[in-house]
Write a protein that holds these residues in place. Structure first.
Motif, PDB file in Angstrom:
ATOM      1  N   LEU A 749       0.874  -1.171   0.000  1.00 19.88           N
ATOM      2  CA  LEU A 749       0.000   0.000   0.000  1.00 19.88           C
ATOM      3  C   LEU A 749       0.912   1.221   0.000  1.00 19.88           C
ATOM      4  O   LEU A 749       1.674   1.430   0.949  1.00 19.88           O
ATOM      5  CB  LEU A 749      -0.904   0.006   1.232  1.00 19.88           C
ATOM      6  CG  LEU A 749      -1.993   1.087   1.263  1.00 19.88           C
ATOM      7  CD1 LEU A 749      -3.089   0.745   0.249  1.00 19.88           C
ATOM      8  CD2 LEU A 749      -2.593   1.215   2.664  1.00 19.88           C
ATOM      9  N   VAL A 750       0.869   2.009  -1.076  1.00 24.16           N
ATOM     10  CA  VAL A 750       1.825   3.096  -1.280  1.00 24.16           C
ATOM     11  C   VAL A 750       1.066   4.400  -1.494  1.00 24.16           C
ATOM     12  O   VAL A 750       0.083   4.445  -2.238  1.00 24.16           O
ATOM     13  CB  VAL A 750       2.732   2.813  -2.504  1.00 24.16           C
ATOM     14  CG1 VAL A 750       3.767   3.913  -2.676  1.00 24.16           C
ATOM     15  CG2 VAL A 750       3.416   1.454  -2.351  1.00 24.16           C
ATOM     16  N   TRP A 751       1.539   5.487  -0.855  1.00 21.60           N
ATOM     17  CA  TRP A 751       0.900   6.798  -1.039  1.00 21.60           C
ATOM     18  C   TRP A 751       1.976   7.879  -1.155  1.00 21.60           C
ATOM     19  O   TRP A 751       3.103   7.702  -0.703  1.00 21.60           O
ATOM     20  CB  TRP A 751      -0.055   7.105   0.124  1.00 21.60           C
ATOM     21  CG  TRP A 751       0.587   7.166   1.485  1.00 21.60           C
ATOM     22  CD1 TRP A 751       1.097   8.258   2.122  1.00 21.60           C
ATOM     23  CD2 TRP A 751       0.790   6.058   2.374  1.00 21.60           C
ATOM     24  NE1 TRP A 751       1.596   7.907   3.348  1.00 21.60           N
ATOM     25  CE2 TRP A 751       1.410   6.576   3.536  1.00 21.60           C
ATOM     26  CE3 TRP A 751       0.496   4.686   2.309  1.00 21.60           C
ATOM     27  CZ2 TRP A 751       1.752   5.759   4.619  1.00 21.60           C
ATOM     28  CZ3 TRP A 751       0.835   3.893   3.389  1.00 21.60           C
ATOM     29  CH2 TRP A 751       1.443   4.417   4.524  1.00 21.60           C
ATOM     30  N   PRO A 752       1.637   9.016  -1.790  1.00 23.40           N
ATOM     31  CA  PRO A 752       2.612  10.097  -1.932  1.00 23.40           C
ATOM     32  C   PRO A 752       2.831  10.818  -0.612  1.00 23.40           C
ATOM     33  O   PRO A 752       1.901  10.993   0.173  1.00 23.40           O
ATOM     34  CB  PRO A 752       1.960  11.019  -2.969  1.00 23.40           C
ATOM     35  CG  PRO A 752       0.492  10.788  -2.795  1.00 23.40           C
ATOM     36  CD  PRO A 752       0.339   9.343  -2.424  1.00 23.40           C
ATOM     37  N   MET A 753       4.082  11.242  -0.378  1.00 22.76           N
ATOM     38  CA  MET A 753       4.390  11.963   0.855  1.00 22.76           C
ATOM     39  C   MET A 753       5.677  12.745   0.667  1.00 22.76           C
ATOM     40  O   MET A 753       6.698  12.178   0.276  1.00 22.76           O
ATOM     41  CB  MET A 753       4.551  10.978   2.020  1.00 22.76           C
ATOM     42  CG  MET A 753       5.006  11.613   3.334  1.00 22.76           C
ATOM     43  SD  MET A 753       3.907  12.927   3.903  1.00 22.76           S
ATOM     44  CE  MET A 753       2.399  12.016   4.147  1.00 22.76           C
ATOM     45  N   LYS A 892      -5.001   8.489  -0.524  1.00 26.19           N
ATOM     46  CA  LYS A 892      -4.455   8.673  -1.874  1.00 26.19           C
ATOM     47  C   LYS A 892      -3.610   7.470  -2.306  1.00 26.19           C
ATOM     48  O   LYS A 892      -2.889   7.548  -3.299  1.00 26.19           O
ATOM     49  CB  LYS A 892      -3.588   9.930  -1.916  1.00 26.19           C
ATOM     50  CG  LYS A 892      -4.306  11.207  -1.483  1.00 26.19           C
ATOM     51  CD  LYS A 892      -3.330  12.377  -1.409  1.00 26.19           C
ATOM     52  CE  LYS A 892      -3.994  13.638  -0.891  1.00 26.19           C
ATOM     53  NZ  LYS A 892      -3.018  14.755  -0.734  1.00 26.19           N
ATOM     54  N   SER A 893      -3.704   6.385  -1.582  1.00 26.42           N
ATOM     55  CA  SER A 893      -2.774   5.264  -1.797  1.00 26.42           C
ATOM     56  C   SER A 893      -3.163   4.401  -2.988  1.00 26.42           C
ATOM     57  O   SER A 893      -4.294   4.424  -3.481  1.00 26.42           O
ATOM     58  CB  SER A 893      -2.705   4.397  -0.538  1.00 26.42           C
ATOM     59  OG  SER A 893      -3.959   3.811  -0.278  1.00 26.42           O
ATOM     60  N   VAL A 894      -2.183   3.604  -3.408  1.00 19.12           N
ATOM     61  CA  VAL A 894      -2.342   2.605  -4.472  1.00 19.12           C
ATOM     62  C   VAL A 894      -2.004   1.242  -3.888  1.00 19.12           C
ATOM     63  O   VAL A 894      -1.040   1.094  -3.137  1.00 19.12           O
ATOM     64  CB  VAL A 894      -1.402   2.921  -5.653  1.00 19.12           C
ATOM     65  CG1 VAL A 894      -1.314   1.735  -6.601  1.00 19.12           C
ATOM     66  CG2 VAL A 894      -1.885   4.147  -6.405  1.00 19.12           C
TER      67      VAL A 894
END
Length: 917
Positions: A749-753, A892-894
């Motif tokens: 689970l990846v999100w921008p930061m 906002k995750s993928v």
């Protein structure tokens, strides 16, 4: 002569290879063997190794390795190892199960930390609560749930470990070679057999093998040996009188000519993906000269596609690739050749092909220059000790190995005399005789055939949830201020920017060509070019000759892409074509000459080059298909992160699923002339026009030599372009699942930061306070965590039996952390553990690369100090606020998962698209 109360001195000797003195002792009461490696290395290390010899496939020693670190009499908490991971300054902290031993090593630059860790490790192995708490066995080994399914950390780990065809082939080969000894069993455990292990047998095996007279202890580095020995004696060893006998390994009668055929179950069986392994015994472990000779011989004859034995076999068109394996750490060392990408027909001809190729080489004699290059490369590697494992940990593992098979823990730490002796034998025909002897017997042969899967038939605690209480807990004050970068210089020379730094090790010479102006497709072709350079001739030398010269004159040499996110405004993506060479300073002129020939003169077009492209790309495709099964978390991370940062987008394009599809397309088209033309255009564009930075790590005298060499070298240009950031358009986020063979999953689970150093504490708390328990201890996954990187953050699982359930667990994490109360002691532990990772000691070559990265990314000592200060300033309120804000950021995750067909199909509602790899 020093006195060692409580110990008998066996021997003491100088050891230039370890830059110090070796002392071998026997403890008087317990019979334990102890090795002291005294030198000036501040990265102190400890290791204790036990002889552990499996008698079945239940993985009992692997389960014990996990179990003893799950609470002990002095430290009766459920996860002391986890708590050490959170709060220690250790540069290495782990345990390892080998086919014949189990080793518990650590390394740390802090002496107080060393004392704490040594006590925790010793109490863990000698006083584990797992012997009275069956829950440990069930958690780490196996248990059956209410629905009848089997789970457990080791059980699930081995489901993943044995999922790949390589692992299954290796296990079948070992069983065929060693049908009657410990080496024939799966030391890690076969999931089909693990549930046969009872708690009672588990305890019996522990008491038989985990005794002081069946162990070897290593103390390494710049530390107070007398104090450490006294602690060992008083706190542990003197309380453990030796037994009547300790377990012993037995020798296997050799099995020449044995042939076995096994299936590999896959949803997509291909007739040309058969694998065939051939194996031979290589002689006695104690004959170290012979075993080192085997290593050198295999590299000379099989180390590259141009090496004579491998080239002869590839020319027979038996398969796409041939790998070599050599293990000289066991009582009966073995070598193996593995044919990949074969058919059943060509696999059947493999053994005869090897026999003929060996005979042809013996008829001509092995070229001495090949042997010299391989010998030099092996000697350089023994001095530099590449890899990230600290030298003291390597010594502890080697000490346990030597002690186990010969009784001498110092045996493997001496190599200089072996290299000197073999160097004298280069011209005597000794290696020809060795080759003849190695392959004289018929090999053991295992053939693996892809097959469709079979259709399945229907069918009061001793430990507390407390905190680890150490006698000397570390505090933020123990962290220090961090090391400053070594002072260096910068100048312009021969059209390039020349950087220079002093080096603590060998000499390191790195060339960085800026790639900011390339298109995404050009980057894909360039990455492939770096993979095939070893295979290409030049006008002056064949590929084999050039590789031999590189091995003779250089330590390590490689060409690869470097991709980093900078700290400059806008977080630019810096991309470089990097030529890296490590060498002895006296070889600097040869390094410049050979590096220039390798990059600038290789023939990129013509029949020879085209054959190399077809061969190498086929090998790369097979390799990636194996890695999807073994390292799915890494591929999933860059696949998801590609939607958010240019660094991830490019990394995925050149080494992820997109790269795999690109490989498949090129192999299908097979227009190798067009590929060569692309390579030619790229070489001209980059080598003659792109901005070049040359980074030299070495002495002032070496720098002066380099200043004289560069202007007349291939690297010199009157004028070059300027460096610029690489850019490409990011794609819209999409949730994806990729179906792979095997029974485990990798969930991301990846999100921008935006980059924020202080969030590393949050990531550590999420990893060890929440995910470790829910995903690993309860869920049974082998690994899990949260990572924060430049531009992205992510949660991951590794070798996970679950998919949907793990994403549910991810979603509950922020609220769990936000609701907790954190004491000052808690925060101190979190910060110490996080900041210590900034101070992990690096070996000289790694330190050189890190200095170069910092230069390109604009990272100053001031920035590093500010990051450190931000981490140290994190308090409970900051942590709770960060956790409370996570759900908004995670929105906002993928999701990207690599997993089994059943798990993915059951969770298909989580994904926008599903693909079978």
């Amino acid at each position: 002569m020093k006195q060692y109360p409580g110990y008998t001195l066996v021997k003491q000797e100088d050891c230039p290879e370890q830059h110090g003195t070796l002392t071998v002792l026997t403890h008087d009461v317990s019979g334990a063997s102890v090795l002291l490696v005294e030198n000036d290395d501040n990265n102190k290390a400890f290791g204790i190794g036990f002889g552990t010899f499996p008698s079945d496939d239940t993985g009992v020693f692997h389960i014990l390795e996990h179990s003893v670190l799950a609470g002990s009499e002095k430290y009766p908490v459920k996860s002391p190892f986890l708590q050490l991971l959170k709060s220690s300054m250790a540069s290495f902290l782990n345990a390892m199960t080998f086919p014949d031993k189990t080793v518990y090593p650590f390394a740390t630059p802090n002496e107080t930390d060393f004392k704490n860790l040594m006590d925790v490790y010793l109490n863990a192995v000698f006083c584990p609560l797992a012997m009275v708490d069956k829950a440990v066995f069930e958690q780490e080994g196996w248990h059956r749930g209410e629905d009848g399914t089997v789970s457990g950390v080791v059980y699930n780990e081995m489901q993943g470990a044995l999922a790949s065809p390589d692992a299954q082939l290796q296990n079948a080969l070992e069983r065929a070679m060693f049908p009657d000894t410990a080496y024939g069993f799966v030391s890690g455990g076969d999931p089909a057999s693990i549930p046969a292990l009872t708690y009672e047998k588990y305890k019996r095996v522990y008491h038989r093998h985990y005794s002081a007279d069946n162990c070897c202890i290593t103390l390494y580095g710049n530390l107070n040996m007398g104090e450490a020995l006294a602690f060992l004696d008083e706190a542990y060893l003197s309380k453990m009188p030796k037994g009547t006998s300790r377990p012993r390994l037995t020798m296997q009668d050799e099995q020449p000519g044995v042939q076995v055929k096994i299936p590999y179950y896959t949803e997509k069986p291909e007739a040309d993906e058969v694998q065939c392994a051939l194996a031979w015994y290589t002689g006695a472990f104690a004959d170290r000269e012979r075993q080192l000779g085997v290593e050198i011989l295999l590299d000379a004859l099989l180390g590259s596609n141009q090496a004579p034995l491998k080239a002869a076999l590839l020319n027979e068109k038996l398969g796409a690739d041939i790998d070599i394996g050599f293990d000289d750490s066991t009582l009966q060392p073995t070598l193996e050749l593995v044919l990949r990408g074969a058919t059943e027909d060509t696999a059947a001809r493999f053994a005869a092909g090897v026999r003929k190729a060996v005979d042809d080489i013996l008829a001509e004699g092995i070229p001495e220059d090949l042997l010299l290059a391989s010998l030099n490369a092996a000697e350089f590697a023994s001095l530099e000790r590449p890899g990230s494992i600290p030298d003291g940990v390597l010594d502890a593992i080697n000490a346990a190995t030597g002690w186990l098979h010969t009784g001498d823990p110092a045996m493997l730490l001496h190599t200089n005399s072996l290299f000197a002796s073999l160097r004298e034998k280069l011209a005597e025909g000794w290696f020809d005789a060795l080759l003849k002897d190695l392959f004289a017997a018929e090999p053991v042969q295992v053939t693996q055939v892809p097959t469709l899967p079979k259709k399945e038939e229907e069918a009061q605690a001793a430990r507390v949830d407390g905190k680890l209480v150490l006698e000397h807990p570390l505090t933020v004050a123990d962290l220090g201020s961090g090391e400053k970068s070594a002072a260096g210089g910068e100048e312009q020379l021969a059209g390039a920017t020349l950087l220079h730094h002093p080096s603590a090790g060998s000499t390191y010479l790195n060339f960085y060509y800026d790639l900011g102006s390339l298109t995404p497709e050009e980057m894909q072709y360039l990455d492939l070019l770096t993979d095939v350079l070893d295979e290409l001739d030049t006008p002056r030398h064949t590929a084999r000759e050039l590789n031999t010269l590189r091995g003779t004159w250089l330590g390590n040499s490689s060409v690869a892409l470097s991709i980093w996110t900078g700290r400059q405004a806008g977080s630019p993506c810096h991309t470089k074509l990097t030529l890296s060479m490590s060498l002895l300073e006296r070889s600097l002129e040869k390094a410049v000459e050979l590096g220039g020939e390798w990059l600038y003169e290789t023939r990129l077009t013509g029949p020879g080059a085209e054959a190399a492209y077809a061969r190498v790309l086929s090998q790369q495709k097979l390799n990636m298909e194996q890695q999807f099964i073994q390292q799915g978390n890494s591929y999933a991370a860059v696949r998801a992160g590609a939607h958010f940062t240019v660094e991830n987008a490019l990394t995925e394009r050149v080494s992820g699923v997109t790269a795999y599809h690109f490989l498949c397309e090129l192999l299908e088209k097979a227009d190798w002339a067009a590929v060569g033309a692309k390579f030619e255009a790229l070489r001209e564009k980059i080598l003659h026009h792109a901005q070049l930075t040359v980074s030299f790590h070495g002495s002032e005298a070496g720098l002066d030599t380099l200043r004289k060499l560069l202007p007349g070298s291939a690297f010199a240009e009157a004028e070059r372009g300027t460096a610029c950031a690489y850019t490409e358009e990011l794609t819209a986020p999409v949730n994806e699942a990729f179906i792979i063979d095997g029974g485990v999953n990798y969930d991301l689970l990846v999100w921008p930061m935006e980059r924020c150093a202080a969030r590393k504490v949050l990531a550590r708390v999420m990893s060890y306070e929440y995910l470790w328990h829910h995903i690993r201890e309860v869920g049974g996954a082998y690994g899990t965590g949260m990572l924060t990187r430049d531009g992205v953050e992510y949660l991951y699982t590794y070798r996970d039996p679950h998919l949907t359930e793990s994403y549910d667990t991810f979603a509950k994490g922020p609220a769990d952390l936000a609701a907790r109360d954190y004491t000052e002691k808690d925060m101190n532990e979190f910060i110490v553990g996080t900041v210590a990772k900034l101070d992990t000691p690096r070996k000289p070559y790694a330190q050189a690369k890190e200095l170069d990265r910092r230069y390109f990314c604009g990272i100053t000592d001031g920035m590093a100090a500010a990051d450190r200060a931000a981490l140290c300033a994190v308090d409970a309120d900051t942590l709770k606020a960060q956790a409370a804000a996570l759900p908004r950021q995670m929105a906002k995750s993928v999701r990207v998962a690599f997993g089994s067909k059943d798990a993915v199909e059951a969770a298909k509602g989580l994904f926008d698209r599903v693909e079978t790899l």
